[in-house]
Write a protein that holds these residues in place. Structure first.
Motif, PDB file in Angstrom:
ATOM      1  N   VAL A 272     -82.126  35.975 -19.491  1.00  0.00           N
ATOM      2  CA  VAL A 272     -81.279  36.501 -20.557  1.00  0.00           C
ATOM      3  C   VAL A 272     -81.490  35.695 -21.827  1.00  0.00           C
ATOM      4  CG1 VAL A 272     -78.874  36.866 -21.253  1.00  0.00           C
ATOM      5  CG2 VAL A 272     -79.607  37.370 -18.927  1.00  0.00           C
ATOM      6  N   HIS A 273     -81.393  36.363 -22.946  1.00  0.00           N
ATOM      7  CA  HIS A 273     -81.587  35.746 -24.248  1.00  0.00           C
ATOM      8  C   HIS A 273     -80.740  34.480 -24.380  1.00  0.00           C
ATOM      9  CE1 HIS A 273     -81.541  35.385 -28.649  1.00  0.00           C
ATOM     10  NE2 HIS A 273     -82.582  36.190 -28.653  1.00  0.00           N
ATOM     11  N   ARG A 274     -81.306  33.487 -25.054  1.00  0.00           N
ATOM     12  CA  ARG A 274     -80.618  32.194 -25.151  1.00  0.00           C
ATOM     13  C   ARG A 274     -79.232  32.311 -25.777  1.00  0.00           C
ATOM     14  NH1 ARG A 274     -84.622  32.090 -28.999  1.00  0.00           N
ATOM     15  NH2 ARG A 274     -83.982  31.842 -31.157  1.00  0.00           N
ATOM     16  N   GLU A 275     -79.031  33.303 -26.637  1.00  0.00           N
ATOM     17  CA  GLU A 275     -77.704  33.479 -27.232  1.00  0.00           C
ATOM     18  C   GLU A 275     -76.691  33.929 -26.189  1.00  0.00           C
ATOM     19  OE1 GLU A 275     -79.436  34.748 -31.617  1.00  0.00           O
ATOM     20  OE2 GLU A 275     -77.992  36.034 -30.593  1.00  0.00           O
ATOM     21  N   ALA A 276     -77.139  34.732 -25.214  1.00  0.00           N
ATOM     22  CA  ALA A 276     -76.237  35.145 -24.136  1.00  0.00           C
ATOM     23  C   ALA A 276     -75.921  33.955 -23.244  1.00  0.00           C
ATOM     24  CB  ALA A 276     -76.866  36.272 -23.327  1.00  0.00           C
ATOM     25  N   LEU A 277     -76.939  33.130 -22.981  1.00  0.00           N
ATOM     26  CA  LEU A 277     -76.704  31.934 -22.177  1.00  0.00           C
ATOM     27  C   LEU A 277     -75.741  30.986 -22.891  1.00  0.00           C
ATOM     28  CD1 LEU A 277     -80.310  31.120 -20.888  1.00  0.00           C
ATOM     29  CD2 LEU A 277     -78.401  32.015 -19.567  1.00  0.00           C
ATOM     30  N   ALA A 278     -75.889  30.915 -24.200  1.00  0.00           N
ATOM     31  CA  ALA A 278     -75.016  30.026 -24.964  1.00  0.00           C
ATOM     32  C   ALA A 278     -73.567  30.482 -24.914  1.00  0.00           C
ATOM     33  CB  ALA A 278     -75.489  29.944 -26.414  1.00  0.00           C
ATOM     34  N   ALA A 279     -73.344  31.764 -24.563  1.00  0.00           N
ATOM     35  CA  ALA A 279     -71.975  32.279 -24.482  1.00  0.00           C
ATOM     36  C   ALA A 279     -71.235  31.741 -23.267  1.00  0.00           C
ATOM     37  CB  ALA A 279     -71.996  33.808 -24.436  1.00  0.00           C
ATOM     38  N   LEU A 280     -71.988  31.187 -22.285  1.00  0.00           N
ATOM     39  CA  LEU A 280     -71.335  30.614 -21.108  1.00  0.00           C
ATOM     40  C   LEU A 280     -70.619  29.321 -21.488  1.00  0.00           C
ATOM     41  CD1 LEU A 280     -74.127  30.985 -18.370  1.00  0.00           C
ATOM     42  CD2 LEU A 280     -72.259  32.553 -18.886  1.00  0.00           C
ATOM     43  N   THR A 281     -69.438  29.143 -20.958  1.00  0.00           N
ATOM     44  CA  THR A 281     -68.737  27.881 -21.165  1.00  0.00           C
ATOM     45  C   THR A 281     -69.379  26.800 -20.298  1.00  0.00           C
ATOM     46  OG1 THR A 281     -67.170  28.242 -19.365  1.00  0.00           O
ATOM     47  CG2 THR A 281     -66.592  29.161 -21.527  1.00  0.00           C
ATOM     48  N   ALA A 282     -69.024  25.559 -20.539  1.00  0.00           N
ATOM     49  CA  ALA A 282     -69.585  24.459 -19.748  1.00  0.00           C
ATOM     50  C   ALA A 282     -69.250  24.631 -18.264  1.00  0.00           C
ATOM     51  CB  ALA A 282     -69.059  23.119 -20.266  1.00  0.00           C
ATOM     52  N   SER A 283     -68.011  25.038 -17.984  1.00  0.00           N
ATOM     53  CA  SER A 283     -67.604  25.250 -16.592  1.00  0.00           C
ATOM     54  C   SER A 283     -68.382  26.393 -15.961  1.00  0.00           C
ATOM     55  CB  SER A 283     -66.104  25.539 -16.519  1.00  0.00           C
ATOM     56  OG  SER A 283     -65.353  24.438 -16.967  1.00  0.00           O
ATOM     57  N   GLU A 284     -68.576  27.461 -16.719  1.00  0.00           N
ATOM     58  CA  GLU A 284     -69.331  28.605 -16.193  1.00  0.00           C
ATOM     59  C   GLU A 284     -70.767  28.220 -15.898  1.00  0.00           C
ATOM     60  OE1 GLU A 284     -68.682  31.403 -19.296  1.00  0.00           O
ATOM     61  OE2 GLU A 284     -66.724  32.066 -18.531  1.00  0.00           O
ATOM     62  N   ARG A 285     -71.374  27.405 -16.773  1.00  0.00           N
ATOM     63  CA  ARG A 285     -72.759  26.969 -16.537  1.00  0.00           C
ATOM     64  C   ARG A 285     -72.864  26.115 -15.282  1.00  0.00           C
ATOM     65  NH1 ARG A 285     -72.967  26.701 -22.249  1.00  0.00           N
ATOM     66  NH2 ARG A 285     -72.353  24.508 -22.260  1.00  0.00           N
ATOM     67  N   ARG A 286     -71.892  25.214 -15.087  1.00  0.00           N
ATOM     68  CA  ARG A 286     -71.929  24.353 -13.891  1.00  0.00           C
ATOM     69  C   ARG A 286     -71.819  25.199 -12.628  1.00  0.00           C
ATOM     70  NH1 ARG A 286     -68.772  20.777 -17.124  1.00  0.00           N
ATOM     71  NH2 ARG A 286     -66.840  21.636 -16.284  1.00  0.00           N
ATOM     72  N   VAL A 287     -70.868  26.110 -12.614  1.00  0.00           N
ATOM     73  CA  VAL A 287     -70.666  26.963 -11.436  1.00  0.00           C
ATOM     74  C   VAL A 287     -71.894  27.841 -11.204  1.00  0.00           C
ATOM     75  CG1 VAL A 287     -69.313  28.899 -10.529  1.00  0.00           C
ATOM     76  CG2 VAL A 287     -68.146  26.949 -11.578  1.00  0.00           C
ATOM     77  N   ALA A 288     -72.446  28.398 -12.277  1.00  0.00           N
ATOM     78  CA  ALA A 288     -73.599  29.293 -12.144  1.00  0.00           C
ATOM     79  C   ALA A 288     -74.801  28.573 -11.567  1.00  0.00           C
ATOM     80  CB  ALA A 288     -73.947  29.893 -13.504  1.00  0.00           C
ATOM     81  N   ARG A 289     -75.064  27.353 -12.016  1.00  0.00           N
ATOM     82  CA  ARG A 289     -76.235  26.624 -11.523  1.00  0.00           C
ATOM     83  C   ARG A 289     -76.071  26.265 -10.046  1.00  0.00           C
ATOM     84  NH1 ARG A 289     -79.975  24.999 -15.287  1.00  0.00           N
ATOM     85  NH2 ARG A 289     -80.847  23.559 -13.750  1.00  0.00           N
ATOM     86  N   LEU A 290     -74.872  25.872  -9.651  1.00  0.00           N
ATOM     87  CA  LEU A 290     -74.643  25.542  -8.245  1.00  0.00           C
ATOM     88  C   LEU A 290     -74.769  26.783  -7.368  1.00  0.00           C
ATOM     89  CD1 LEU A 290     -71.654  23.049  -8.630  1.00  0.00           C
ATOM     90  CD2 LEU A 290     -74.027  22.500  -8.069  1.00  0.00           C
ATOM     91  N   ALA A 291     -74.260  27.908  -7.864  1.00  0.00           N
ATOM     92  CA  ALA A 291     -74.381  29.155  -7.105  1.00  0.00           C
ATOM     93  C   ALA A 291     -75.837  29.593  -7.009  1.00  0.00           C
ATOM     94  CB  ALA A 291     -73.540  30.249  -7.758  1.00  0.00           C
ATOM     95  N   ALA A 292     -76.590  29.400  -8.097  1.00  0.00           N
ATOM     96  CA  ALA A 292     -78.014  29.756  -8.082  1.00  0.00           C
ATOM     97  C   ALA A 292     -78.790  28.885  -7.107  1.00  0.00           C
ATOM     98  CB  ALA A 292     -78.596  29.613  -9.491  1.00  0.00           C
ATOM     99  N   ASP A 293     -78.313  27.658  -6.877  1.00  0.00           N
ATOM    100  CA  ASP A 293     -78.951  26.755  -5.911  1.00  0.00           C
ATOM    101  C   ASP A 293     -78.626  27.118  -4.470  1.00  0.00           C
ATOM    102  OD1 ASP A 293     -80.287  25.274  -7.773  1.00  0.00           O
ATOM    103  OD2 ASP A 293     -78.726  23.744  -7.953  1.00  0.00           O
ATOM    104  N   GLY A 294     -77.739  28.111  -4.292  1.00  0.00           N
ATOM    105  CA  GLY A 294     -77.454  28.586  -2.945  1.00  0.00           C
ATOM    106  C   GLY A 294     -76.150  28.096  -2.354  1.00  0.00           C
ATOM    107  N   MET A 295     -75.354  27.355  -3.112  1.00  0.00           N
ATOM    108  CA  MET A 295     -74.087  26.863  -2.593  1.00  0.00           C
ATOM    109  C   MET A 295     -73.084  27.999  -2.474  1.00  0.00           C
ATOM    110  SD  MET A 295     -73.661  23.196  -4.561  1.00  0.00           S
ATOM    111  CE  MET A 295     -72.184  22.771  -3.648  1.00  0.00           C
ATOM    112  N   THR A 296     -72.234  27.960  -1.463  1.00  0.00           N
ATOM    113  CA  THR A 296     -71.167  28.939  -1.304  1.00  0.00           C
ATOM    114  C   THR A 296     -70.050  28.633  -2.289  1.00  0.00           C
ATOM    115  OG1 THR A 296     -69.919  27.667   0.313  1.00  0.00           O
ATOM    116  CG2 THR A 296     -71.674  29.093   1.173  1.00  0.00           C
ATOM    117  N   ASN A 297     -69.164  29.604  -2.479  1.00  0.00           N
ATOM    118  CA  ASN A 297     -68.023  29.379  -3.368  1.00  0.00           C
ATOM    119  C   ASN A 297     -67.174  28.206  -2.905  1.00  0.00           C
ATOM    120  OD1 ASN A 297     -68.940  31.571  -4.761  1.00  0.00           O
ATOM    121  ND2 ASN A 297     -67.209  32.912  -4.304  1.00  0.00           N
TER     122      ASN A 297
END
Length: 346
Positions: A272-297
């Motif tokens: 996704v375009h960097r501007e869309a990525l920039a719309a993520l909050t810091a908390s959203e980015r942390r959660v997203a990266r952990l989920a992308a790594d395969g961690m469960t909720n």
């Protein structure tokens, strides 16, 4: 007799309205041009002063915001705006017609074609003989799409053709393109690929990025359905162009359509375009990266010392902002490598 304070207050209110109207006009223009994010910013600045505007200006603002919210897949927010529009439904003429048009669009987005058709028909009755401009209130194209979903194809085609004739008569390229797109969808005996190509050509030089992206996506889908190998490259180019726009403007429904068509081509969705990525909050980015790594909720919640509900809430916002449906698309959307573990249970 007015007190000095009342006189000053009235003058201040007049100044506010004078400043608001150019901002409202810009917001409405940006919505039509497909600058959804920018339009929402303008409309948000006008919103607190809604009562200072005329009824027509109020309903125009709310309808434009409905359009932008639906473009982003934010149905709940659109429904809330629809509730606000309720007070205008019994108004005569264009005010009532515009309110019914917006409520029809919300009903259509919620897959209630019968209710949508009723609202669009009411719009037509309210604006008949007054200000039935297809470039301002394209109720016939919306009604045509609702009719075809109800199995009334002949009625749908007639509505689309009527809109197109009026648009051509008014020499309104945006409205012409809308009519051609509707006709490509509802006319079982037409040549939809040619109609969509004509619609795209009609918009040359017109500020209509969202409609262009919709036309490109429609055309790409039809080219893929044709099964011809010589149009694959064209379909891919159309999808890539639309993908970049949809990602930049955070248009989840359009982005989802594009990704499904890319998948049929065997092509990966681009990050996704960097501007869309920039719309993520810091908390959203942390959660997203952990989920992308395969961690469960639950694992993410334990690591970040938050509740599972908080993780689910952050992920729902991440999915919407990145234009994906589930964590399976996170790695690609975030531009990460393919080394993530297989998708785990929530």
């Amino acid at each position: 007799m007015l007190t000095p304070q009342a006189t000053i207050a009235e003058a201040s209110a007049r100044d506010d309205v004078h400043a608001l109207r150019p901002l409202l006009a810009r917001g409405l223009g940006r919505a039509r041009a497909g600058l959804v994010s920018e339009s929402l910013e303008d409309l948000a600045r006008v919103r607190p002063h809604l009562d200072h505007l005329s009824e027509l200006e109020q309903v125009a603002l709310l309808t434009a915001e409905v359009d932008c919210r639906l473009a982003r897949g934010e149905l709940e927010l659109a429904l809330s705006l629809g509730d606000e529009l309720g007070r205008f439904l019994e108004a005569p003429g264009v005010v009532g017609g515009t309110a019914h048009y917006a409520r029809g669009e919300i009903a259509a987005a919620g897959a209630n074609a019968e209710l949508a058709a009723g609202h669009f028909a009411r719009t037509g009755r309210l604006v008949a003989g007054i200000d039935d401009d297809p470039d301002v209130l394209p109720w016939r194209t919306a009604a045509a799409l609702a009719a075809v979903r109800l199995g009334r194809r002949a009625e749908a085609a007639a509505l689309a053709r009527e809109h197109l004739a009026l648009a051509r008569s008014a020499d309104a390229p945006y409205a012409v393109a809308l009519g051609l797109r509707a006709l490509a969808t509802v006319d079982a005996h037409g040549d939809p690929i040619s109609l969509l190509r004509e619609a795209g050509a009609t918009l040359a030089g017109v500020a209509a990025a969202r409609l262009v992206a919709q036309l490109d996506t429609d055309l790409a889908g039809l080219l893929l359905l044709s099964g011809r190998s010589d149009v694959t490259a064209e379909a891919l180019a159309l999808l890539r162009r639309s993908e970049e726009y949809a990602g930049r403007q955070d248009l989840w429904p359009l982005q989802s359509r594009i990704r499904r068509l890319l998948d049929r081509l065997g092509e990966p969705a681009r990050p996704v375009h960097r501007e869309a990525l920039a719309a993520l909050t810091a908390s959203e980015r942390r959660v997203a990266r952990l989920a992308a790594d395969g961690m469960t909720n639950r694992e993410i919640a334990q690591q970040l010392v938050v509740t599972v509900k908080a993780v689910e809430w952050h992920l729902s916002h991440v999915y919407r902002k990145l234009g994906i449906r589930s964590r399976a698309g996170l790695a690609g959307a975030l531009g990460l490598g393919l080394g993530a573990r297989p998708e785990s249970r929530p």
